[in-house]
Design a protein around this motif. Structure first.
Motif, PDB file in Angstrom:
ATOM      1  N   GLY A  61       0.778  -1.235   0.000  1.00 46.91           N
ATOM      2  CA  GLY A  61       0.000   0.000   0.000  1.00 46.91           C
ATOM      3  C   GLY A  61       0.807   1.281   0.000  1.00 46.91           C
ATOM      4  N   ILE A  62       2.095   1.213  -0.278  1.00 48.18           N
ATOM      5  CA  ILE A  62       2.914   2.419  -0.360  1.00 48.18           C
ATOM      6  C   ILE A  62       2.960   2.851  -1.817  1.00 48.18           C
ATOM      7  N   GLY A  63       2.437   4.044  -2.100  1.00 47.68           N
ATOM      8  CA  GLY A  63       2.369   4.506  -3.479  1.00 47.68           C
ATOM      9  C   GLY A  63       3.153   5.765  -3.771  1.00 47.68           C
ATOM     10  N   VAL A  64       3.613   6.451  -2.736  1.00 49.70           N
ATOM     11  CA  VAL A  64       4.350   7.701  -2.935  1.00 49.70           C
ATOM     12  C   VAL A  64       5.654   7.644  -2.157  1.00 49.70           C
ATOM     13  N   HIS A  65       6.745   7.923  -2.878  1.00 48.15           N
ATOM     14  CA  HIS A  65       8.069   8.063  -2.273  1.00 48.15           C
ATOM     15  C   HIS A  65       8.539   9.469  -2.590  1.00 48.15           C
ATOM     16  N   ALA A  66       9.183  10.106  -1.630  1.00 50.21           N
ATOM     17  CA  ALA A  66       9.649  11.475  -1.847  1.00 50.21           C
ATOM     18  C   ALA A  66      10.940  11.724  -1.085  1.00 50.21           C
ATOM     19  N   TYR A  67      11.667  12.704  -1.574  1.00 50.58           N
ATOM     20  CA  TYR A  67      12.828  13.228  -0.867  1.00 50.58           C
ATOM     21  C   TYR A  67      12.488  14.642  -0.430  1.00 50.58           C
ATOM     22  N   ILE A  68      12.823  14.959   0.798  1.00 48.49           N
ATOM     23  CA  ILE A  68      12.515  16.274   1.333  1.00 48.49           C
ATOM     24  C   ILE A  68      13.798  16.892   1.875  1.00 48.49           C
ATOM     25  N   LEU A  69      14.134  18.067   1.344  1.00 48.22           N
ATOM     26  CA  LEU A  69      15.277  18.828   1.837  1.00 48.22           C
ATOM     27  C   LEU A  69      14.780  19.816   2.882  1.00 48.22           C
ATOM     28  N   LEU A  70      15.416  19.819   4.037  1.00 49.03           N
ATOM     29  CA  LEU A  70      15.010  20.689   5.139  1.00 49.03           C
ATOM     30  C   LEU A  70      16.126  21.648   5.517  1.00 49.03           C
ATOM     31  N   THR A  71      15.728  22.833   5.928  1.00 48.77           N
ATOM     32  CA  THR A  71      16.638  23.713   6.655  1.00 48.77           C
ATOM     33  C   THR A  71      16.073  23.859   8.059  1.00 48.77           C
ATOM     34  N   LEU A  72      16.966  23.970   9.007  1.00 43.44           N
ATOM     35  CA  LEU A  72      16.574  24.072  10.408  1.00 43.44           C
ATOM     36  C   LEU A  72      16.779  25.503  10.898  1.00 43.44           C
ATOM     37  N   HIS A  73      16.011  25.871  11.923  1.00 44.63           N
ATOM     38  CA  HIS A  73      16.132  27.214  12.500  1.00 44.63           C
ATOM     39  C   HIS A  73      17.485  27.420  13.173  1.00 44.63           C
ATOM     40  N   SER A  74      18.032  26.351  13.735  1.00 44.20           N
ATOM     41  CA  SER A  74      19.265  26.460  14.503  1.00 44.20           C
ATOM     42  C   SER A  74      20.082  25.188  14.332  1.00 44.20           C
ATOM     43  N   HIS A  75      21.375  25.315  14.550  1.00 44.88           N
ATOM     44  CA  HIS A  75      22.264  24.158  14.516  1.00 44.88           C
ATOM     45  C   HIS A  75      22.801  23.831  15.900  1.00 44.88           C
ATOM     46  N   VAL A 109      11.040   9.643   2.365  1.00 45.73           N
ATOM     47  CA  VAL A 109       9.722   9.449   2.965  1.00 45.73           C
ATOM     48  C   VAL A 109       8.866   8.588   2.043  1.00 45.73           C
ATOM     49  N   SER A 110       8.087   7.697   2.620  1.00 44.10           N
ATOM     50  CA  SER A 110       7.147   6.876   1.850  1.00 44.10           C
ATOM     51  C   SER A 110       5.787   6.919   2.526  1.00 44.10           C
ATOM     52  N   THR A 111       4.745   7.148   1.711  1.00 36.13           N
ATOM     53  CA  THR A 111       3.374   7.186   2.223  1.00 36.13           C
ATOM     54  C   THR A 111       2.447   6.459   1.251  1.00 36.13           C
ATOM     55  N   CYS A 112       1.211   6.373   1.641  1.00 40.59           N
ATOM     56  CA  CYS A 112       0.192   5.660   0.866  1.00 40.59           C
ATOM     57  C   CYS A 112      -0.113   6.341  -0.464  1.00 40.59           C
ATOM     58  N   ASN A 113      -0.369   7.634  -0.412  1.00 43.01           N
ATOM     59  CA  ASN A 113      -0.768   8.370  -1.618  1.00 43.01           C
ATOM     60  C   ASN A 113      -0.431   9.846  -1.436  1.00 43.01           C
ATOM     61  N   SER A 137      10.466  16.590  -3.321  1.00 43.30           N
ATOM     62  CA  SER A 137      10.443  16.075  -4.683  1.00 43.30           C
ATOM     63  C   SER A 137       9.869  14.668  -4.642  1.00 43.30           C
ATOM     64  N   ILE A 138       8.814  14.446  -5.419  1.00 49.13           N
ATOM     65  CA  ILE A 138       8.171  13.138  -5.497  1.00 49.13           C
ATOM     66  C   ILE A 138       8.942  12.269  -6.493  1.00 49.13           C
ATOM     67  N   VAL A 139       9.187  11.032  -6.128  1.00 49.47           N
ATOM     68  CA  VAL A 139       9.852  10.087  -7.024  1.00 49.47           C
ATOM     69  C   VAL A 139       8.848   9.640  -8.077  1.00 49.47           C
ATOM     70  N   LEU A 140       9.207   9.781  -9.353  1.00 52.21           N
ATOM     71  CA  LEU A 140       8.342   9.353 -10.444  1.00 52.21           C
ATOM     72  C   LEU A 140       8.638   7.926 -10.875  1.00 52.21           C
ATOM     73  N   ASP A 141       9.918   7.551 -10.895  1.00 52.72           N
ATOM     74  CA  ASP A 141      10.297   6.224 -11.358  1.00 52.72           C
ATOM     75  C   ASP A 141      11.643   5.864 -10.742  1.00 52.72           C
ATOM     76  N   ASN A 142      11.808   4.612 -10.386  1.00 57.90           N
ATOM     77  CA  ASN A 142      13.087   4.121  -9.878  1.00 57.90           C
ATOM     78  C   ASN A 142      13.914   3.597 -11.042  1.00 57.90           C
ATOM     79  N   ILE A 143      14.972   4.289 -11.369  1.00 60.30           N
ATOM     80  CA  ILE A 143      15.879   3.815 -12.419  1.00 60.30           C
ATOM     81  C   ILE A 143      16.814   2.769 -11.837  1.00 60.30           C
TER      82      ILE A 143
END
Length: 155
Positions: A61-75, A109-113, A137-143
Motif C-alpha cells: 500500500g505504499i504509493g508515494v516516495h519522496a525526498y525532502i530537503l530541510l533547513t533548520l532554524h538552529s544548529h 519518505v514513503s506514504t500511501c498516496n 520532490s516526489i519520485v516518479l520512477d526508480n531507475i
C-alpha cells in the motif's frame, strides 16, 4: 582485513540475506563449516549490521516516495537533539541524513498516496518547531534502487 572469500561472502550476502552456510558453501566453494565460521566472524566484527527483507512497496500500500530537503532554524546541539528525536518517531521516514551545502537535512519518505504525503508534510513535518523550510520532490520512477554497496574498496 578481508580476504577474497570474505568479500565474496559479503557480496553474496547482500543479494541473498537469508542464505545459510550450506548455500554459501555452494556459491563460494568453501566447506559449509568454513562459511559458517566466516559468516559468524563477519557478523561479530560488524561488517553485517542487519539482515532484512526488502518488501514490495506497492503490495503493502505504499504509493508515494519522496525526498525532502530541510533547513533548520538552529544548529545548536539542543535543536538537533529535539529534531532527531521527532524524526525517529516518524514511521514514514525511512532515511534521514545531515548534509553540507544549502540544506541541512534530507529525508526519504514513503506514504500511501499524495493525500497522506500532503498531510505528513504539512501537519507532521512542518509542525516540528526546529524545521524552517522544506522542499520536496516526489519520485516518479526508480531507475536504480539497491541496498548493496560495492566492495571494490574493501581491500
Amino acid at each position: 582485513m578481508l580476504d577474497r572469500f570474505d568479500v565474496l561472502i559479503l557480496e553474496i550476502w547482500q543479494q541473498w540475506g537469508d542464505i545459510g552456510p550450506q548455500g554459501m558453501s555452494e556459491k563460494v566453494h568453501l566447506s559449509a563449516s568454513q562459511c559458517s565460521r566466516r559468516m559468524q566472524r563477519l557478523r561479530s566484527e560488524g561488517y553485517v549490521q542487519n539482515i532484512a527483507a526488502v518488501l514490495d512497496a506497492a503490495k503493502i500500500g505504499i504509493g508515494v516516495h519522496a525526498y525532502i530537503l530541510l533547513t533548520l532554524h538552529s544548529h545548536s546541539a539542543e535543536c538537533l537533539s529535539r529534531f532527531r528525536q521527532k524524526i525517529m518517531e516518524m514511521n514514514e521516514v525511512s532515511e534521514c541524513q545531515t548534509l553540507t551545502g544549502g540544506s541541512d537535512v534530507i529525508l526519504k519518505v514513503s506514504t500511501c498516496n499524495l493525500a497522506t504525503f500532503n498531510h505528513f508534510l504539512n501537519h507532521e513535518l512542518l509542525s516540528i518547531p526546529e524545521v524552517s523550510t522544506a522542499h520536496s520532490s516526489i519520485v516518479l520512477d526508480n531507475i536504480k534502487r539497491t541496498t548493496n554497496f560495492t566492495l571494490k574498496y574493501s581491500n
